[in-house]
Design a protein around this motif. Structure first.
Motif, mmCIF file in Angstrom:
data_model
loop_
_atom_site.group_PDB
_atom_site.id
_atom_site.type_symbol
_atom_site.label_atom_id
_atom_site.label_comp_id
_atom_site.label_asym_id
_atom_site.label_seq_id
_atom_site.Cartn_x
_atom_site.Cartn_y
_atom_site.Cartn_z
ATOM 1 N N ARG A 173 13.077 1.835 -9.630
ATOM 2 C CA ARG A 173 13.427 3.256 -9.569
ATOM 3 C C ARG A 173 12.814 3.940 -8.346
ATOM 4 N NH1 ARG A 173 12.663 3.399 -14.479
ATOM 5 N NH2 ARG A 173 10.718 4.584 -14.474
ATOM 6 N N GLU A 174 11.588 3.552 -8.009
ATOM 7 C CA GLU A 174 10.955 4.104 -6.801
ATOM 8 C C GLU A 174 11.804 3.811 -5.570
ATOM 9 O OE1 GLU A 174 8.476 6.148 -6.383
ATOM 10 O OE2 GLU A 174 8.212 6.174 -8.567
ATOM 11 N N ALA A 175 12.265 2.563 -5.466
ATOM 12 C CA ALA A 175 13.092 2.172 -4.318
ATOM 13 C C ALA A 175 14.393 2.975 -4.314
ATOM 14 C CB ALA A 175 13.377 0.679 -4.375
ATOM 15 N N TYR A 176 14.959 3.156 -5.499
ATOM 16 C CA TYR A 176 16.214 3.894 -5.613
ATOM 17 C C TYR A 176 16.011 5.375 -5.286
ATOM 18 C CZ TYR A 176 20.559 5.647 -7.752
ATOM 19 O OH TYR A 176 21.768 6.269 -7.983
ATOM 20 N N ARG A 177 14.934 5.932 -5.782
ATOM 21 C CA ARG A 177 14.616 7.338 -5.470
ATOM 22 C C ARG A 177 14.578 7.586 -3.979
ATOM 23 N NH1 ARG A 177 11.112 10.660 -9.166
ATOM 24 N NH2 ARG A 177 10.249 11.485 -7.237
ATOM 25 N N ALA A 178 13.896 6.666 -3.275
ATOM 26 C CA ALA A 178 13.777 6.819 -1.826
ATOM 27 C C ALA A 178 15.168 6.802 -1.178
ATOM 28 C CB ALA A 178 12.898 5.710 -1.257
ATOM 29 N N ALA A 179 16.030 5.902 -1.653
ATOM 30 C CA ALA A 179 17.388 5.815 -1.104
ATOM 31 C C ALA A 179 18.176 7.096 -1.398
ATOM 32 C CB ALA A 179 18.106 4.603 -1.686
ATOM 33 N N LEU A 180 17.979 7.646 -2.596
ATOM 34 C CA LEU A 180 18.693 8.878 -2.962
ATOM 35 C C LEU A 180 18.201 10.062 -2.131
ATOM 36 C CD1 LEU A 180 18.940 8.824 -6.873
ATOM 37 C CD2 LEU A 180 20.810 8.599 -5.225
ATOM 38 N N ILE A 181 16.871 10.140 -1.955
ATOM 39 C CA ILE A 181 16.327 11.252 -1.163
ATOM 40 C C ILE A 181 16.875 11.179 0.259
ATOM 41 C CG2 ILE A 181 14.207 12.236 -0.166
ATOM 42 C CD1 ILE A 181 12.797 11.523 -2.805
ATOM 43 N N ALA A 182 16.916 9.973 0.826
ATOM 44 C CA ALA A 182 17.447 9.817 2.187
ATOM 45 C C ALA A 182 18.909 10.267 2.237
ATOM 46 C CB ALA A 182 17.305 8.363 2.635
ATOM 47 N N TYR A 183 19.695 9.829 1.260
ATOM 48 C CA TYR A 183 21.122 10.159 1.256
ATOM 49 C C TYR A 183 21.358 11.664 1.077
ATOM 50 C CZ TYR A 183 25.889 10.731 -0.514
ATOM 51 O OH TYR A 183 27.167 11.176 -0.711
ATOM 52 N N PHE A 184 20.719 12.257 0.044
ATOM 53 C CA PHE A 184 20.964 13.678 -0.223
ATOM 54 C C PHE A 184 20.363 14.568 0.874
ATOM 55 C CE2 PHE A 184 21.472 12.314 -4.799
ATOM 56 C CZ PHE A 184 22.812 12.626 -4.868
ATOM 57 N N ALA A 186 20.369 14.079 3.972
ATOM 58 C CA ALA A 186 21.342 14.138 5.061
ATOM 59 C C ALA A 186 22.463 15.139 4.750
ATOM 60 C CB ALA A 186 21.917 12.745 5.313
ATOM 61 N N HIS A 187 22.611 15.522 3.457
ATOM 62 C CA HIS A 187 23.661 16.475 3.054
ATOM 63 C C HIS A 187 23.061 17.714 2.408
ATOM 64 C CE1 HIS A 187 26.671 13.291 3.655
ATOM 65 N NE2 HIS A 187 25.800 12.488 3.084
ATOM 66 N N ARG A 188 21.783 17.967 2.701
ATOM 67 C CA ARG A 188 21.037 19.014 2.011
ATOM 68 C C ARG A 188 21.790 20.356 1.944
ATOM 69 N NH1 ARG A 188 16.107 21.133 0.499
ATOM 70 N NH2 ARG A 188 14.931 19.223 0.518
ATOM 71 N N ALA A 189 22.369 20.759 3.074
ATOM 72 C CA ALA A 189 23.006 22.079 3.151
ATOM 73 C C ALA A 189 24.172 22.205 2.180
ATOM 74 C CB ALA A 189 23.467 22.357 4.580
ATOM 75 N N SER A 190 24.813 21.103 1.840
ATOM 76 C CA SER A 190 25.972 21.178 0.932
ATOM 77 C C SER A 190 25.574 21.107 -0.542
ATOM 78 C CB SER A 190 26.964 20.042 1.212
ATOM 79 O OG SER A 190 26.946 19.662 2.556
ATOM 80 N N LEU A 191 24.305 20.889 -0.816
ATOM 81 C CA LEU A 191 23.873 20.800 -2.217
ATOM 82 C C LEU A 191 23.712 22.189 -2.833
ATOM 83 C CD1 LEU A 191 21.095 18.033 -2.084
ATOM 84 C CD2 LEU A 191 23.291 17.873 -3.277
ATOM 85 N N SER A 192 23.884 22.259 -4.163
ATOM 86 C CA SER A 192 23.638 23.519 -4.864
ATOM 87 C C SER A 192 22.148 23.867 -4.758
ATOM 88 C CB SER A 192 24.033 23.382 -6.336
ATOM 89 O OG SER A 192 23.131 22.501 -6.989
ATOM 90 N N GLU A 193 21.857 25.132 -5.047
ATOM 91 C CA GLU A 193 20.474 25.592 -4.929
ATOM 92 C C GLU A 193 19.548 24.808 -5.857
ATOM 93 O OE1 GLU A 193 18.982 29.933 -5.470
ATOM 94 O OE2 GLU A 193 20.796 29.985 -4.204
ATOM 95 N N ASP A 194 20.008 24.625 -7.119
ATOM 96 C CA ASP A 194 19.213 23.861 -8.092
ATOM 97 C C ASP A 194 18.910 22.467 -7.562
ATOM 98 O OD1 ASP A 194 19.022 25.817 -9.939
ATOM 99 O OD2 ASP A 194 20.436 24.943 -11.390
ATOM 100 N N SER A 195 19.937 21.841 -7.014
ATOM 101 C CA SER A 195 19.754 20.458 -6.564
ATOM 102 C C SER A 195 18.842 20.383 -5.349
ATOM 103 C CB SER A 195 21.106 19.815 -6.247
ATOM 104 O OG SER A 195 21.807 19.594 -7.449
ATOM 105 N N GLN A 196 18.948 21.374 -4.452
ATOM 106 C CA GLN A 196 18.024 21.390 -3.305
ATOM 107 C C GLN A 196 16.582 21.466 -3.786
ATOM 108 O OE1 GLN A 196 18.886 24.073 -0.095
ATOM 109 N NE2 GLN A 196 21.094 23.703 -0.204
ATOM 110 N N ALA A 197 16.375 22.292 -4.825
ATOM 111 C CA ALA A 197 15.011 22.464 -5.327
ATOM 112 C C ALA A 197 14.493 21.181 -5.977
ATOM 113 C CB ALA A 197 14.979 23.610 -6.343
ATOM 114 N N ARG A 198 15.422 20.386 -6.539
ATOM 115 C CA ARG A 198 15.003 19.192 -7.268
ATOM 116 C C ARG A 198 14.940 17.952 -6.387
ATOM 117 N NH1 ARG A 198 19.302 20.449 -11.881
ATOM 118 N NH2 ARG A 198 17.936 21.378 -13.440
ATOM 119 N N LEU A 199 15.507 18.080 -5.195
ATOM 120 C CA LEU A 199 15.739 16.888 -4.376
ATOM 121 C C LEU A 199 14.505 16.006 -4.206
ATOM 122 C CD1 LEU A 199 17.393 15.089 -2.630
ATOM 123 C CD2 LEU A 199 17.386 16.800 -0.840
ATOM 124 N N GLU A 200 13.390 16.618 -3.774
ATOM 125 C CA GLU A 200 12.213 15.786 -3.531
ATOM 126 C C GLU A 200 11.509 15.376 -4.833
ATOM 127 O OE1 GLU A 200 12.722 18.114 -0.975
ATOM 128 O OE2 GLU A 200 13.169 16.508 0.450
#
Ligand code: ATP
Ligand code: MG
Length: 411
Positions: A173-184, A186-200
């Protein structure tokens, strides 16, 4: 709003609604018992911390949906939004962490401050099945099989599919989290406010987001599968083999996540297209870290919860209303014998009623109105001969039956 209105998002269960509801609960209780689950009941409210810790403070439920209030002593209490946290608290409070596994069936009302709509209420009910204290994939398989058996027994399995995913162990899960953080990121501006807050803090929560814009991004997000280590892959494969063997049809869905730190391995939902937007009837997974979070020892657990209201709506035909035998004394003097007869029928397990008042005609009308299946007519002359007239209210056929044989005749 007038005081005779129910609170917004709550519902009374009467008549057919009640029959659907209790049919779901009783069916689940019966099937869970065949799987060896014992029913528990815990208080409807807990200290707020039980849920804040139990559900994680980034979850929607904790952030926006809890009914929390200070009691008169100033302690913060919360009406339970779900059962699992309370069950884990009870496991620890009752010193049962040395008597494992515990297999728990649970049902009762839950409370969430949500926008009410079809299949979504502020007081709703869940049925719940948990295996506490087992790390084996066989427990996951059994818990899922029990859910599937309940859906089958309710006759709704044909409208429902099991969507299954794995979240792996901590390392995966740690490895996957890192991959998700990298992916999202790169698209931070298009994420909803809630998701931006939760991203890290919790990128898995972003995968769980219901925001349409987020969903579009999630569709192309990496899945966990390339990040599973050998142990996690092995766990998942074993579970799939067990489910195959039991005959539970599985659809793999990498977007099913339970976005909390203590969730691991199995995550699943039974979903339907028959309920519009509220398509998840049952959701669950493995939560190996929760009991520890509650102050207990490391205790791997797996379980699910299902919404009784959503299952009730899926039932194609409502369960039939129960039908009584109506005992009808003819004349005041016959009433005492009527009382004997109605009590004898009840003692034999037969649903029977005698209207509290009225002449024969009135009492017959009531029998028909309440859907009675038979009427026992007791006239004084007949009582003297030890007999009664039994009328089958379906066919209209009438026969003389000795009073002593009424129970056998009507059983
Ligand atoms: P949803 O995505 O519909 O909000 P959830 O992920 O919040 O569901 P869980 O916490 O997993 O739901 O609860 C398990 C089940 O309880 C759900 O699958 C659903 O059937 C039922 N449920 C949850 N919230 C409600 C509600 N407000 N009203 C009625 N049923 C509910
Ligand atoms: Mg919800």
């Amino acid at each position: 709003m007038s005081e005779v209105q129910p609170v917004r998002g709550t519902k009374d269960l009467i008549g057919e609604d009640a029959r659907r509801h209790f049919h779901v609960v009783e069916t689940a209780r019966r099937i869970a018992a065949t799987y060896g689950f014992d029913e528990w009941s815990t208080p409807v409210f807990e200290q707020t911390g039980v849920f804040a810790r139990g559900l994680g403070d980034t979850s929607d439920v904790v952030m926006k949906e809890m009914y929390s209030f200070p009691d008169r002593g100033g302690e913060s209490l919360t009406l339970r939004p779900e059962a699992t946290a309370g069950i884990c608290r009870a496991l620890v409070s009752n010193g049962l962490t040395q008597s494992l596994p515990q297999k728990v069936f649970y049902t009762g009302p839950m409370f969430r401050y949500e926008r009410p709509q079809k299949g979504r209420y502020r007081q709703f009910h869940q049925i719940d099945v948990e295996v506490l204290g087992s790390p084996e994939p066989l427990a996951d398989a059994e818990v899922i099989a029990c859910g599937w058996a309940i859906l089958q027994a309710l006759g709704v399995a044909k409208d429902v599919v099991l969507e299954l995913n794995t979240l792996g162990d901590k390392e995966s899960r740690e490895a996957y989290r890192a991959a998700l953080i990298a992916y999202f990121s790169a698209h931070r501006a298009s994420l909803s406010e809630d998701s931006q807050a939760r991203l890290e803090r919790n990128p898995l929560r972003v995968v769980d987001s219901k925001d349409p814009g987020d969903k579009a991004l999630v569709a192309d997000a990496p899945t966990i599968y390339p990040y599973l280590n050998a142990a996690s892959r092995g766990f998942y494969d074993t579970l799939r083999r067990h489910l195959d063997r039991i005959g539970v049809p599985v659809v793999e869905n990498p977007r099913i996540v339970r976005g909390l730190d203590y969730y691991s391995h199995t995550a699943f939902e039974f979903v339907t297209s028959a309920l519009g937007a509220q398509g998840t009837v049952l959701g669950g997974g493995r939560y190996d870290g929760l009991v520890e979070e509650m102050g207990g020892p490391h205790t791997p657990c797996v379980g699910w919860a299902a919404g009784v209201e959503r299952l009730s709506m899926l039932l194609s035909a409502p369960p039939a209303a129960p039908r009584s035998v109506a005992v009808i004394p003819i004349g005041d003097a016959a009433e005492a014998t009527g009382l004997d007869v109605v009590q004898a029928l009840r003692a034999a397990g037969i649903r029977a009623e005698m209207a509290y008042r009225g002449n024969v005609k009135r009492r017959m009308e009531r029998a028909n109105k309440t859907g009675a299946r038979a009427a026992v007519l007791l006239g004084e002359a007949e009582i003297a001969r030890g007999v009664a007239q039994v009328k089958d209210l379906e066919t209209g056929a009438q026969a003389e039956v000795p009073i002593a044989e009424l129970v056998a005749k009507l059983a």
